[in-house]
Design an enzyme around this catalytic site. Structure first.
Site, PDB file in Angstrom:
ATOM      1  N   LYS A 148       3.452   8.605   9.515  1.00  0.00           N
ATOM      2  CA  LYS A 148       3.395   8.045  10.593  1.00  0.00           C
ATOM      3  C   LYS A 148       4.209   8.491  11.664  1.00  0.00           C
ATOM      4  O   LYS A 148       3.930   9.590  12.242  1.00  0.00           O
ATOM      5  CB  LYS A 148       3.145   6.641  10.505  1.00  0.00           C
ATOM      6  CG  LYS A 148       2.050   6.272   9.233  1.00  0.00           C
ATOM      7  CD  LYS A 148       1.627   4.787   9.103  1.00  0.00           C
ATOM      8  CE  LYS A 148       0.477   4.503   8.558  1.00  0.00           C
ATOM      9  NZ  LYS A 148       0.505   3.911   7.364  1.00  0.00           N
ATOM     10  N   ASP A 196       9.159   3.047   0.468  1.00  0.00           N
ATOM     11  CA  ASP A 196       7.992   3.679   1.200  1.00  0.00           C
ATOM     12  C   ASP A 196       8.272   3.085   2.529  1.00  0.00           C
ATOM     13  O   ASP A 196       7.859   2.055   2.744  1.00  0.00           O
ATOM     14  CB  ASP A 196       6.602   3.119   0.652  1.00  0.00           C
ATOM     15  CG  ASP A 196       5.631   3.821   1.328  1.00  0.00           C
ATOM     16  OD1 ASP A 196       5.798   4.284   2.335  1.00  0.00           O
ATOM     17  OD2 ASP A 196       4.316   3.585   0.878  1.00  0.00           O
ATOM     18  N   TYR A 202       0.894  -1.145   0.174  1.00  0.00           N
ATOM     19  CA  TYR A 202       0.205   0.095  -0.124  1.00  0.00           C
ATOM     20  C   TYR A 202       1.056   1.156   0.165  1.00  0.00           C
ATOM     21  O   TYR A 202       1.916   1.266   0.936  1.00  0.00           O
ATOM     22  CB  TYR A 202      -0.767  -0.014   1.196  1.00  0.00           C
ATOM     23  CG  TYR A 202      -1.625   1.068   1.192  1.00  0.00           C
ATOM     24  CD1 TYR A 202      -2.712   1.255   0.450  1.00  0.00           C
ATOM     25  CD2 TYR A 202      -1.529   2.074   2.296  1.00  0.00           C
ATOM     26  CE1 TYR A 202      -3.745   2.445   0.623  1.00  0.00           C
ATOM     27  CE2 TYR A 202      -2.587   3.412   2.219  1.00  0.00           C
ATOM     28  CZ  TYR A 202      -3.458   3.341   1.272  1.00  0.00           C
ATOM     29  OH  TYR A 202      -4.012   4.446   1.547  1.00  0.00           O
TER      30      TYR A 202
HETATM   31  C1  LIG Z   1       0.129   4.394   5.657  1.00  0.00           C
HETATM   32  C2  LIG Z   1       0.844   4.444   4.533  1.00  0.00           C
HETATM   33  C3  LIG Z   1       0.686   5.143   3.483  1.00  0.00           C
HETATM   34  C4  LIG Z   1      -0.043   6.232   3.584  1.00  0.00           C
HETATM   35  O1  LIG Z   1      -0.137   7.077   4.313  1.00  0.00           O
HETATM   36  P1  LIG Z   1      -1.086   8.301   4.745  1.00  0.00           P
HETATM   37  O2  LIG Z   1      -0.745   9.077   5.912  1.00  0.00           O
HETATM   38  O3  LIG Z   1      -2.352   7.379   5.126  1.00  0.00           O
HETATM   39  O4  LIG Z   1      -1.573   8.773   3.668  1.00  0.00           O
HETATM   40  C5  LIG Z   1       1.592   5.063   2.590  1.00  0.00           C
HETATM   41  N1  LIG Z   1       2.682   4.043   2.563  1.00  0.00           N
HETATM   42  C6  LIG Z   1       2.458   3.008   3.653  1.00  0.00           C
HETATM   43  C7  LIG Z   1       3.435   1.842   3.520  1.00  0.00           C
HETATM   44  C8  LIG Z   1       1.626   3.237   4.627  1.00  0.00           C
HETATM   45  O5  LIG Z   1       1.667   2.216   5.466  1.00  0.00           O
END
Ligand SMILES: *Cc1c(COP(=O)(O)O)cnc(C)c1O
Length: 431
Positions: A261, A233, A145
């Site tokens: 996060k 990411d 994701y």
């Molecule tokens: C949570 C998440 C996102 C998106 O971040 P948001 O602050 O919810 O937009 C992108 N990449 C990873 C790996 C994530 O866990």
């Protein structure tokens, strides 16, 4: 403080004025059934709902909370910043301080720019990769994701590097025409049309899947071979799995990093970065545009800095050790109770796969294997059996468990006891 009534009353009111009653679909109970608890407060490892029920919380805002809820150091930093003004539309020292703190901790990272979410961070990094290389195609992995930008909302397909299809209504085919989806843990052969390979270096959105030995190294080599950029990411893994994130842990250095996060200390922040030479393509120096009215928000960055400056390398190893011991005890308790279980760990990140006890299960290697384990349908039953005992996991089987720095050994032992009882109850139901 809202008047204390019931979760059902609050969620009914929410359903009338907010689509599905939630501001992010993962918070709904649609995959586990029932009514979500509506949280009024949290402290350390606990959250409290409108009925006054206290839960030992392993959601921790999906990883945004590293120190636990309402940590006094974070509260003080936010309060102090608020007194000085919440946003200015001009550079602030806080941006420099947090950027320096991040770069200090991540080997190879030279510059970062702040945004307001992980979604924005990844979207911006991909735009830079395309702008810097002059290429359009991007490769992502099935089950990873990367936020909800159109071109990244792609359902995975099996087989190597197949063309993606939109994973959401409202995403036009054109938006994903340049997105290639490959199975996790297999290095796809690239062509010189590929701008970047985007990967969660530890996959934490298909429950937990660790990178197989050689996978990240293989991606690095294949990107170098064709001149594509490698983007990690690290929105979950950054400042969570260890001080320098997954890049430091695995020893593989990407061209760009995305964070979110943890770096906002519980406020909305994302960041992306790379080398200064690469980031020259970004406006105002270069032709790739990216911006934001509230980017680098002083409150959010003060909270993030308070978190980063509160934890040392020693704290991360202690958290990993404590979490992994908990993971082993949890898995043993679930199996003793009559379920099958597997709790994979990478640093302090814990996955959780449960089955009906008929056959042993082992950690999956990709999304297809993860889906097969989740299909047992046991997770929703265990989720509710734990929730009734005051222990909150994420209301979905594809999430990981977050143990915060505030979770004590005693609280983790209590969680293991609850899990043993819950497993016995669920196993009896399944017989
Ligand atoms: C949570 C998440 C996102 C998106 O971040 P948001 O602050 O919810 O937009 C992108 N990449 C990873 C790996 C994530 O866990």
């Amino acid at each position: 403080m809202p008047e204390t009534t019931t979760n059902a009353v609050w969620f009914d009111r929410a359903l009338k004025v907010i689509p599905g009653g939630v501001d992010s679909p993962v918070r709904s109970f649609s995959s586990v059934g029932g009514t979500p608890y509506t949280v009024v407060s949290g402290k350390g490892a606990y959250v409290v709902d409108v009925e006054g029920t206290r839960y030992l919380d392993f959601v921790q805002s999906y990883g945004a909370s590293l120190l636990g809820h309402a940590d006094p150091r974070v509260v003080a930093a936010i309060t102090d910043a608020a007194h000085r003004g919440t946003t200015f539309g001009a550079p602030t020292p806080g941006e420099v301080l947090l950027a320096e703190a991040i770069i200090d901790r991540v080997p190879g990272l030279e510059q970062v720019r702040f945004v307001s979410s992980g979604t924005e961070a990844v979207m911006s990094a991909v735009r830079i990769a395309r702008g810097a290389t002059g290429r359009s195609k991007i490769v992502k992995f099935d089950g990873c994701y990367h936020g909800h930008a159109d071109h990244l909302l792609v359902a995975g397909g099996s087989g190597v590097a197949q063309l993606g299809l939109p994973g959401s209504a409202g995403v036009p085919l054109g938006a994903v025409a340049d997105t290639i989806v490959a199975p996790y843990n297999e290095v796809p052969p690239l062509t010189d049309e590929v701008a970047c390979v985007l990967v969660e270096p530890v996959a934490a959105n298909m429950n937990l899947v660790s990178p197989a030995p050689g996978f990240l190294e293989g991606l690095r080599a294949e990107c170098d071979r064709v001149g594509a950029l490698l983007i990690f990411d690290e929105v979950i893994t950054g400042f969570r799995i260890e001080l320098g994130g997954a890049a430091a842990m695995t020893g593989v250095t990407p061209d760009m990093w995305c964070f979110g996060k943890v770096i906002g200390g519980g406020l909305p922040v994302g960041a992306f970065g790379g080398t200064a030479a690469l980031l020259e393509v970004l406006a105002p120096q270069g032709p790739v545009y990216q911006g934001g009215t509230l980017s680098g928000n002083p409150l959010a960055l003060a909270a993030g800095l308070a978190v980063l400056s509160s934890v040392t390398e020693v704290d991360y190893s202690a958290l990993s050790e404590r979490s992994q011991r908990f993971g082993r005890d949890l898995s043993a308790a679930l199996i003793d109770g009559g379920l099958s279980a597997c709790v994979p760990a990478v640093g302090p990140l814990l996955g959780l796969y449960v089955g009906d006890g008929e056959a042993e299960i082992s950690a999956p290697n990709n999304y297809a294997e993860s889906k097969r384990l989740v299909a047992s349908g046991v997770y929703p039953k265990l989720f509710h059996a734990l929730l009734r005992r005051g222990m909150a996991l994420a209301p979905g089987a594809y999430e990981v468990m977050f143990v915060s720095m505030a979770h004590t050994d005693a609280q983790l032992a209590e969680a293991v006891e609850k899990a043993a009882e819950a497993a016995t109850e669920v196993a009896a139901l399944l017989r």
